[in-house]
Each structure stands twice: as C-alpha cells, then as structure tokens.
Design a protein around this motif. Sequence first.
Motif, mmCIF file in Angstrom:
data_model
loop_
_atom_site.group_PDB
_atom_site.id
_atom_site.type_symbol
_atom_site.label_atom_id
_atom_site.label_comp_id
_atom_site.label_asym_id
_atom_site.label_seq_id
_atom_site.Cartn_x
_atom_site.Cartn_y
_atom_site.Cartn_z
ATOM 1 N N ARG A 1 0.828 -1.213 0.000
ATOM 2 C CA ARG A 1 0.000 0.000 0.000
ATOM 3 C C ARG A 1 0.855 1.252 0.000
ATOM 4 N NH1 ARG A 1 -5.447 -1.431 2.857
ATOM 5 N NH2 ARG A 1 -5.315 -3.661 2.539
ATOM 6 N N GLN A 2 1.947 1.202 0.773
ATOM 7 C CA GLN A 2 2.857 2.346 0.782
ATOM 8 C C GLN A 2 3.397 2.582 -0.624
ATOM 9 O OE1 GLN A 2 3.167 4.521 2.910
ATOM 10 N NE2 GLN A 2 3.457 3.827 5.003
ATOM 11 N N ARG A 3 3.743 1.496 -1.299
ATOM 12 C CA ARG A 3 4.267 1.638 -2.657
ATOM 13 C C ARG A 3 3.213 2.193 -3.602
ATOM 14 N NH1 ARG A 3 8.864 -1.894 -3.856
ATOM 15 N NH2 ARG A 3 9.690 -2.632 -1.878
ATOM 16 N N LEU A 4 1.976 1.733 -3.415
ATOM 17 C CA LEU A 4 0.908 2.261 -4.261
ATOM 18 C C LEU A 4 0.689 3.747 -3.980
ATOM 19 C CD1 LEU A 4 -1.241 1.749 -6.380
ATOM 20 C CD2 LEU A 4 -2.790 0.981 -4.579
ATOM 21 N N GLY A 5 0.826 4.122 -2.690
ATOM 22 C CA GLY A 5 0.727 5.544 -2.344
ATOM 23 C C GLY A 5 1.807 6.355 -3.034
ATOM 24 N N LEU A 6 3.011 5.800 -3.049
ATOM 25 C CA LEU A 6 4.113 6.478 -3.736
ATOM 26 C C LEU A 6 3.837 6.590 -5.230
ATOM 27 C CD1 LEU A 6 7.209 4.939 -1.953
ATOM 28 C CD2 LEU A 6 6.752 7.366 -2.239
ATOM 29 N N ALA A 7 3.329 5.510 -5.796
ATOM 30 C CA ALA A 7 2.986 5.537 -7.224
ATOM 31 C C ALA A 7 1.964 6.639 -7.487
ATOM 32 C CB ALA A 7 2.439 4.176 -7.663
ATOM 33 N N THR A 8 0.981 6.760 -6.581
ATOM 34 C CA THR A 8 -0.034 7.802 -6.721
ATOM 35 C C THR A 8 0.612 9.187 -6.694
ATOM 36 O OG1 THR A 8 -1.503 6.349 -5.478
ATOM 37 C CG2 THR A 8 -2.225 8.620 -5.784
ATOM 38 N N ALA A 9 1.552 9.364 -5.760
ATOM 39 C CA ALA A 9 2.197 10.667 -5.630
ATOM 40 C C ALA A 9 3.003 11.016 -6.875
ATOM 41 C CB ALA A 9 3.099 10.681 -4.401
ATOM 42 N N LEU A 10 3.568 9.991 -7.517
ATOM 43 C CA LEU A 10 4.454 10.241 -8.653
ATOM 44 C C LEU A 10 3.710 10.315 -9.987
ATOM 45 C CD1 LEU A 10 7.388 7.879 -7.616
ATOM 46 C CD2 LEU A 10 7.264 10.363 -7.385
ATOM 47 N N LEU A 11 2.402 10.018 -9.953
ATOM 48 C CA LEU A 11 1.613 9.889 -11.185
ATOM 49 C C LEU A 11 1.757 11.104 -12.104
ATOM 50 C CD1 LEU A 11 -0.261 7.816 -12.444
ATOM 51 C CD2 LEU A 11 -2.175 8.862 -11.241
ATOM 52 N N GLY A 12 1.693 12.281 -11.530
ATOM 53 C CA GLY A 12 1.731 13.494 -12.357
ATOM 54 C C GLY A 12 3.131 14.011 -12.620
ATOM 55 N N ASP A 13 4.146 13.216 -12.335
ATOM 56 C CA ASP A 13 5.551 13.608 -12.513
ATOM 57 C C ASP A 13 5.814 14.976 -11.864
ATOM 58 O OD1 ASP A 13 8.137 13.318 -13.314
ATOM 59 O OD2 ASP A 13 7.816 14.119 -15.316
ATOM 60 N N PRO A 14 5.462 15.107 -10.584
ATOM 61 C CA PRO A 14 5.493 16.423 -9.939
ATOM 62 C C PRO A 14 6.909 16.841 -9.550
ATOM 63 C CG PRO A 14 4.864 14.767 -8.347
ATOM 64 C CD PRO A 14 5.061 14.048 -9.646
ATOM 65 N N SER A 15 7.104 18.141 -9.413
ATOM 66 C CA SER A 15 8.419 18.619 -8.988
ATOM 67 C C SER A 15 8.502 18.744 -7.472
ATOM 68 C CB SER A 15 8.745 19.956 -9.653
ATOM 69 O OG SER A 15 7.775 20.914 -9.312
ATOM 70 N N ILE A 16 7.356 18.676 -6.805
ATOM 71 C CA ILE A 16 7.341 18.678 -5.338
ATOM 72 C C ILE A 16 6.631 17.408 -4.875
ATOM 73 C CG2 ILE A 16 6.543 19.868 -3.267
ATOM 74 C CD1 ILE A 16 6.536 22.457 -4.875
ATOM 75 N N ILE A 17 7.253 16.721 -3.957
ATOM 76 C CA ILE A 17 6.677 15.452 -3.506
ATOM 77 C C ILE A 17 6.555 15.487 -1.985
ATOM 78 C CG2 ILE A 17 7.065 12.964 -3.361
ATOM 79 C CD1 ILE A 17 8.768 13.735 -6.121
ATOM 80 N N ILE A 18 5.360 15.211 -1.518
ATOM 81 C CA ILE A 18 5.093 15.275 -0.082
ATOM 82 C C ILE A 18 4.636 13.893 0.374
ATOM 83 C CG2 ILE A 18 3.618 16.292 1.697
ATOM 84 C CD1 ILE A 18 3.501 18.820 -0.043
ATOM 85 N N LEU A 19 5.367 13.310 1.299
ATOM 86 C CA LEU A 19 5.065 11.950 1.735
ATOM 87 C C LEU A 19 4.911 11.924 3.254
ATOM 88 C CD1 LEU A 19 7.853 10.219 -0.398
ATOM 89 C CD2 LEU A 19 5.450 10.519 -1.022
ATOM 90 N N ASP A 20 3.772 11.406 3.698
ATOM 91 C CA ASP A 20 3.523 11.324 5.136
ATOM 92 C C ASP A 20 3.836 9.909 5.618
ATOM 93 O OD1 ASP A 20 2.812 12.056 7.664
ATOM 94 O OD2 ASP A 20 0.649 12.041 7.314
ATOM 95 N N GLU A 21 4.861 9.779 6.406
ATOM 96 C CA GLU A 21 5.251 8.494 6.989
ATOM 97 C C GLU A 21 5.351 7.379 5.937
ATOM 98 O OE1 GLU A 21 5.879 7.944 10.257
ATOM 99 O OE2 GLU A 21 5.021 9.682 11.279
ATOM 100 N N PRO A 22 6.102 7.608 4.873
ATOM 101 C CA PRO A 22 6.137 6.599 3.805
ATOM 102 C C PRO A 22 6.844 5.320 4.216
ATOM 103 C CG PRO A 22 7.770 8.282 3.378
ATOM 104 C CD PRO A 22 7.011 8.736 4.589
#
Lengths: 270, 341
Positions: B137-158
């Motif tokens: 699930r953590q990995r899927l959360g990371l995948a979600t965060a990276l989906l838009g190829d963003p320049s800022i990435i915010i991760l809560d307790e990854p």
Amino acid sequence: MIAALVAEYRKFFSTRLWWILAIVMVAYLAFIAGVFGFSLTVDTGADAQASNFLSPKEIAQSIYALTSPIGYVFPLIIGSLAVTSEFRHKTVTGSLLVEPRRSMLVVAKLVSSIPMGLAYGVLATVTVVAAGAPVLELVGDGAFLGDGDVIETLVLSVVVMALWTMMGVAFGTVLTNQVAAIVVVLAFTQLIEPIARVALGAFDATSEVSKYLPGAAADALLGSSFFSSFGGEGGGTDLLPQWGGAIVMVTYILVLAVVGRLTTFRRDIG
Amino acid sequence: MTSPAITVDRLTKRFGAVTAVDDLSFTVAPGRVTGFLGPNGSGKTTTLRMLLGLMQPTSGQAIVGERAYRDIRRPAQLVGAALEASSFHPGRTGLGHLRTLAPQVGVKDARCHEVLELVGLSGAKKRRVGGYSMGMRQRLGLATALLGDPSIIILDEPANGLDPQGIAWLRGLLRALAADGRTVLVSSHVLAEVQQSVDDVVVIGGGRLIHASTLLEFEELASRDVVVRTTDYQAVETLVRERGWSFDAQLDHHVVHDVAAAEIGAALFAAGLEVHQLADHGADLEAVFLRLTESSDAPTTQFTGSASAAPAAPPAPAAPPVDGTVAPPPPPAPPTTGGVA
C-alpha cells in the motif's frame, strides 16, 4: 469537467458494486412484477379489488410503473454510495488532491449519476416489462406494450430512476457515513415514507403535505401511483400534477446537494 | 530544473480547545530532501493536510510553489502527495486506483503502468488493494504521488510498514528524486528511517517548531560516542578521568562522550594500553531528537538542551535561553515554549 466525469465513471466501474446491485435489483423487480402481475389479473374473488377499479390498460401501466415505487431504493443506494464510499475508504483525500475545487467534485458526481441512473432505469424497466408483460398477456387482458400511454409510462420510469440516483448522490453529500446512509435510505424507503404517505394522506389537513414527499413526487411525475392504484381508501390518492412532481424531485436534489456542499464538503478532510 | 519550494508561514490550526499546529513557520528548499520530524500527535499530518488544501488553517498560510494548493490548476502535476497508506478502496485493483485519478492528474493510462513499474508493483497491479500488504500500500501511495511527474513530492510516513529492504529502497528513491532536482518533504516519527536520506530537518513537537536546519547542523547537537574495549579497564578509567572526559563504564567496555576517536586512540597509545576496540558510533541523532521532542511535549519538565546551535525556532515567548546542562523548570503557569534552544 470532462476529466472529473471520466474519473467518476472509472471510480464507479472499477469495483464490483455496480453489477452486484444490478443483479439484485433485476431479481427483486422481476419477482415483484411477476407477483403483482398475477395478483391483479388472476381473479381470486374478494381480493381482486383493484381489477374492479382499473381497466386492463391501467393495470398494465400500474405494473410497468412499479419500477420507481418498488425499485427506487436501488438508485438511491447506488447514488449515495458514490459519495459515501469515498468517505468510508478515505479515497476522497485522493479525489480532492487531484481536484481541490470541492464544488467540482459534487457537481461531477451529480452529473455523472444521470447516465448511470438512466442505465439502471432502463435495466429496471426492461426487467419489470419482461416479468410483467408475459403474465398480463397470458393470464390477463393484454400487455399493451405498443400503446402510447404505456410507452410514456415506461420512458418516465427510466427518467425517474435517474432522478432517484441523483437524489441518492445529493443525500450522500449530506450524510457521508456509509452505514448510516444505507440504513436511512432503507428505513425511509421501506418504512417511513410508505407509512407517512398513508398516514398523512388519511387526513385532509395533512394530505397536502404527503404530496410533497419524494416518493409521491415521483409518482406524480410518473402519472401513476402505486398507492393510489393499490392502496384503496386513504391511500394518498392526491398527487401533484406531473410537472409539479418533477419540480419537487429536482428541488430535493438541489437542496440536498447545496446543503451537502456547505456542510460536509466544506469541512476539513482528515 | 528548479523546483519551487514550500513555505509554511505562521500556520495555526485549532480543533476546539486543542491547538494541533501552533504558529508554525518553516520553508523547504528546492531540490533537497527535507525530513519533517516529530513524535506521533505533534501536528505533522495536520500541517501536511493544510499544505495540501484538505484542511483550512485557523490562521497563517501554507504556500506550495507560488500559491496555496487549492489555487493551483491541475495541482497533481506540480505536487504529488501520499498521505496515508489506507486511503484506497479495497475492492479496486492497484491499477484501477491509479486509473480513477489519472484523468484529473492529466496523464494517460500508460503513465499508471509506468509508476507501478517504478515502485515495483507491476506484478500486483491487477490484484485488489484489499489483499495488499502494508508495504504494498505504501508503494501504491508512492505511485499515486508520482503519477503526475510532480516537482514537489510530499510523503507522510512513507516508511511505515516497510520492511528493511523496503526502507532501503525508499531511501534510494528519495535520493533519486532529489537528484532529479525535485523537492521532497517526507515526514516521520522515527528519525532513523529518514536520517540517511534527508538533507534538511524540520523538527516539530506539540505543534510548534523546535528545530530547523540542515542535517549537518542538526548532527552538531548530538553527542558523539566512542566505544573503547581494552584488557585493563582500571587504567582506561584513570586515563579518562585524568583527561576530564565524560564517560560511562559498561560491563566490558567504556563509552566516551564527545571526544574524537583519534584523540582517544592517541591517549591510549601514549599510555601504552592494549586496545581491542575503538569504535566511533557517531552522532546519536535519535537521542537529540528524543531530547528535543520530549521537552516540547512536557513543557514543565526540565530542558536539557545545548545552547550553541540555536535553531530557527520562532521567538518563544518567555523562554529563557537555556545554557549548559539543566535549566530550571519554567514557571508553572503558562504552557511554555517549544523553543528548546
């Protein structure tokens, strides 16, 4: 907006809910339509009350119009789940991260529920006809499927189901707790509203109020009332005109959606 | 590629009588990995949720790039976030989850497959999330965060729920993202999880800023421990006392604090002592972290801060600068300070 609508469809069709509810709805409506088809056409003597009041065509219309009064619990639940499941599984967080404009989310859910509601409406109406028409044809005095009034009833049934779906969405925005929403929908459709319509309709002073209950408004729009057809005396026979029923239903949808937007959808998502 | 930074400016959030975030200000530099640290309940998640437009601040503001999150068009292409590992519909597949977001992120389905590949979930993408492990699930959360190829990435307790390999993998990913010039803000309540991958640290406790600096400056707050094993413990103890070093005598070794291993080694050699082990255990950042955050949670207990590295804490009202070892307990009345200095 288009992206928001595509997202809503993907949310809807990416879980098993849509076809499970479709199967349950079809099975339930087929059973009910068959039962009513028999009970209205087979002369059992004393009980065959309705058939004394209604012409064969009206009987057919009453059966075909069962979709909404019997089946409206399904679109209500489907609509409300579109919102409540997002809160239950916290997917609303992700939805608002990709689209922070909360009005957009509410509007996208309402708009996307129209075609879904129409689809369930077609499925439900086809089910009722498929189960009811053979009975009417074989046991009763004809299915009247080519009749203009009957076709109008069928089309309106589909439209009303779409409105119920929208109302479910709007209700879900107000009550986002999924279990509570389902319980309230079940209690209201299966118990509270039927009783209220009969009870309020029984007295002159309150019968005016009963016309504005959502189910009564839907019946008014359909132009056929389950309660007026089968309810006998005091069955809430007064209905609004057809356009009035439509306005009342749309008003419920808009008021609930606005209330939901200003309460639940304004709060912090935590 | 210069990513915009994050600016948190006098951010405050009250829930009734509870102040979850209290006049918090800090910035996140672009192109770096910033660890956002604090114990559970210190206000990290609330801060991040305000940053992401999910919660309305009571006062103050949080700016991502140039504007508030809610005012960004297609925000997921600028900011990717993973907040909690449980916010998936259990009946949806991993791929299905990403596909529900892709239209509004503004990416094609191919990108969903791409990020799943990136986080190592390709094999499980057709499985329902309900059957995923916490790490998946953590990995899927990371995948979600990276989906838009963003320049800022915010991760809560990854790192929560990741096994040691997963944590090592996460470190590599964070470093790779920063190497691309992206800004990464990663929260944790366990310093060790992010210690090896962050450039900067922001430490909060009780909703207030306690410390903000580079990791190197943070490390200067820590005591350095050197383990010494010899045959003649008495002689070592005498020597250490002579030099005035602080130390702990353990059953079969000594721990000398805040002295370079080379200096100790030289002294032992000069004294002609046989040495079996001389190990520099480095800075004990966890101890600093605990010390800083403990005092913030219990403001009436004593502070044991080292005064030298005064952090970029907000001007703490009525908090006397703490020097040396033990400060007198603050006056009992007001709930004071997060400003361990």
